[in-house]
Scaffold this motif. Structure first.
Motif, mmCIF file in Angstrom:
data_model
loop_
_atom_site.group_PDB
_atom_site.id
_atom_site.type_symbol
_atom_site.label_atom_id
_atom_site.label_comp_id
_atom_site.label_asym_id
_atom_site.label_seq_id
_atom_site.Cartn_x
_atom_site.Cartn_y
_atom_site.Cartn_z
ATOM 1 N N GLU A 14 42.470 45.343 43.222
ATOM 2 C CA GLU A 14 42.368 46.801 43.150
ATOM 3 C C GLU A 14 40.978 47.210 43.626
ATOM 4 O OE1 GLU A 14 45.688 47.552 39.680
ATOM 5 O OE2 GLU A 14 43.599 48.033 39.284
ATOM 6 N N LYS A 15 40.210 47.846 42.755
ATOM 7 C CA LYS A 15 38.927 48.373 43.202
ATOM 8 C C LYS A 15 37.748 47.546 42.694
ATOM 9 C CE LYS A 15 40.852 53.016 43.346
ATOM 10 N NZ LYS A 15 40.823 54.383 42.775
ATOM 11 N N ILE A 16 38.006 46.364 42.191
ATOM 12 C CA ILE A 16 36.952 45.505 41.702
ATOM 13 C C ILE A 16 36.984 44.196 42.477
ATOM 14 C CG2 ILE A 16 36.036 44.284 39.704
ATOM 15 C CD1 ILE A 16 37.339 46.352 37.921
ATOM 16 N N SER B 75 27.758 38.777 42.991
ATOM 17 C CA SER B 75 27.725 40.233 42.872
ATOM 18 C C SER B 75 29.116 40.745 42.532
ATOM 19 C CB SER B 75 27.242 40.874 44.172
ATOM 20 O OG SER B 75 25.899 40.539 44.442
ATOM 21 N N LEU B 76 29.156 41.730 41.671
ATOM 22 C CA LEU B 76 30.411 42.396 41.292
ATOM 23 C C LEU B 76 30.394 43.795 41.879
ATOM 24 C CD1 LEU B 76 32.983 42.047 39.448
ATOM 25 C CD2 LEU B 76 31.683 43.332 37.719
ATOM 26 N N TYR B 77 31.446 44.139 42.613
ATOM 27 C CA TYR B 77 31.522 45.426 43.289
ATOM 28 C C TYR B 77 32.601 46.285 42.633
ATOM 29 C CZ TYR B 77 29.251 42.484 46.802
ATOM 30 O OH TYR B 77 28.424 41.595 47.438
ATOM 31 N N LEU B 78 32.214 47.470 42.216
ATOM 32 C CA LEU B 78 33.152 48.433 41.643
ATOM 33 C C LEU B 78 33.204 49.632 42.583
ATOM 34 C CD1 LEU B 78 31.697 48.289 38.014
ATOM 35 C CD2 LEU B 78 33.665 47.031 38.864
ATOM 36 N N THR B 79 34.350 49.871 43.192
ATOM 37 C CA THR B 79 34.462 50.976 44.128
ATOM 38 C C THR B 79 35.282 52.112 43.527
ATOM 39 O OG1 THR B 79 36.432 49.976 45.117
ATOM 40 C CG2 THR B 79 34.310 49.444 46.109
ATOM 41 N N ALA B 80 34.888 53.316 43.888
ATOM 42 C CA ALA B 80 35.573 54.518 43.389
ATOM 43 C C ALA B 80 35.767 54.421 41.878
ATOM 44 C CB ALA B 80 36.912 54.692 44.099
ATOM 45 N N ARG C 39 28.689 58.861 38.507
ATOM 46 C CA ARG C 39 29.734 59.869 38.420
ATOM 47 C C ARG C 39 31.051 59.202 38.799
ATOM 48 N NH1 ARG C 39 28.304 64.379 35.620
ATOM 49 N NH2 ARG C 39 26.264 65.134 36.295
ATOM 50 N N GLU C 40 32.119 59.686 38.244
ATOM 51 C CA GLU C 40 33.447 59.171 38.579
ATOM 52 C C GLU C 40 33.647 59.208 40.090
ATOM 53 O OE1 GLU C 40 36.454 61.325 36.512
ATOM 54 O OE2 GLU C 40 37.931 59.725 36.659
ATOM 55 N N GLY C 41 34.127 58.112 40.639
ATOM 56 C CA GLY C 41 34.367 58.042 42.074
ATOM 57 C C GLY C 41 33.258 57.368 42.864
ATOM 58 N N GLU C 42 32.092 57.175 42.244
ATOM 59 C CA GLU C 42 30.986 56.507 42.928
ATOM 60 C C GLU C 42 31.141 54.991 42.833
ATOM 61 O OE1 GLU C 42 27.505 58.210 41.054
ATOM 62 O OE2 GLU C 42 27.377 59.783 42.593
ATOM 63 N N ASP C 43 30.374 54.290 43.660
ATOM 64 C CA ASP C 43 30.440 52.836 43.707
ATOM 65 C C ASP C 43 29.278 52.214 42.938
ATOM 66 O OD1 ASP C 43 31.411 52.859 47.244
ATOM 67 O OD2 ASP C 43 32.554 53.309 45.411
ATOM 68 N N ALA C 44 29.472 50.980 42.478
ATOM 69 C CA ALA C 44 28.415 50.257 41.764
ATOM 70 C C ALA C 44 28.419 48.795 42.177
ATOM 71 C CB ALA C 44 28.616 50.365 40.256
ATOM 72 N N VAL C 45 27.225 48.207 42.159
ATOM 73 C CA VAL C 45 27.071 46.774 42.415
ATOM 74 C C VAL C 45 26.246 46.178 41.289
ATOM 75 C CG1 VAL C 45 26.238 44.986 43.967
ATOM 76 C CG2 VAL C 45 27.128 47.132 44.903
#
Lengths: 114, 112
Positions: free
Chosen positions: B58-60, B72-77, B13-19
């Motif tokens: 930014e958020k990556i 690892s690639l982190y995508l936040t929000a 969902r929009e706003g969630e984090d992913a790794v």
């Protein structure tokens, strides 16, 4: 700054015909790569040039594929004769100097062999 | 040797984090991360050189564990624009024959 240019964008040919793709890298980039991307997969390296010399062509099917980079700038990739399994997107990328620097990809040429 | 990416796909969902993870069985010199949208060329996100550094904008952000040969690639929000297929590309040297070997990709879908 202009990006990597490729042409044509799309090409449809029959098997056993020949085809050529053209790439113009970012100005000043010494390293040029050709990748093949089959639908649903990651890009696969075909050939790497450093200036106008070939550094790696170990995955290039040399019985049908050839590539050159004249004067260390533009490059052409040729397939002769084409097979059905050559249907893919052919991506050209360039970097300042090898893998220590980011690679920038062109828009690609989508080849369909019928 | 092709790096292994995980997971293969993820829906958020929009706003969630992913790794997104990328691992290799061979010693690596650099790891490159790209995002590709359908019908478009891969777009460069970031590069990590051996040395275990972490990078971000930014958020990556991303990390590279040289001892484990993992990145690892982190995508936040996450935002809707983050949707696409993420590829890691690895190089085993920094000069000479150092074209990237790409993983099979991770499909990321961001829902509103």
């Amino acid at each position: 700054e202009a990006g990597v240019a490729q042409s044509p964008r799309y090409k449809i040919i029959e098997k056993r015909q020949s085809v050529a793709f053209w790439c113009n890298p970012i100005s000043g980039h010494a390293t040029l790569y050709w990748y093949q991307q089959i639908l649903g997969q990651g890009p696969k390296l075909l050939i790497q040039f450093q200036n106008n010399g070939v550094v790696d062509d170990s995955q290039l099917p040399k019985d049908r594929f050839s590539a050159e980079r004249l004067k260390g700038v533009d490059s052409t990739l040729k397939i002769q004769p084409a097979k059905l399994e050559d249907s893919a997107v052919y991506l050209c990328a360039s970097s300042l100097w090898g893998s220590s620097y980011e690679q920038y990809f062109g828009p690609g040429t989508r080849l369909t062999v019928t | 040797q092709q790096p292994v990416q995980s997971p293969q796909a993820v829906i958020l969902r929009e706003g969630e984090d992913a790794v997104i993870n990328c691992s290799s069985s061979k010693a690596l010199y650099s790891v490159h991360w790209y995002r590709q949208k359908h019908g478009e060329a891969p777009v460069f996100l970031m590069i990590l050189l051996k040395g275990g550094e972490q990078k971000g904008h930014e958020k990556i952000s991303a990390s590279f564990n040289e001892k484990k040969q993992q990145s690892s690639l982190y995508l936040t929000a996450s935002q809707l624009s983050y949707s696409g297929t993420y590829f890691c590309g690895t190089a085993r040297s920094g000069g000479g024959a150092d074209g990237l070997t790409f993983g099979k990709g991770t499909h990321l879908i961001i829902q509103p």
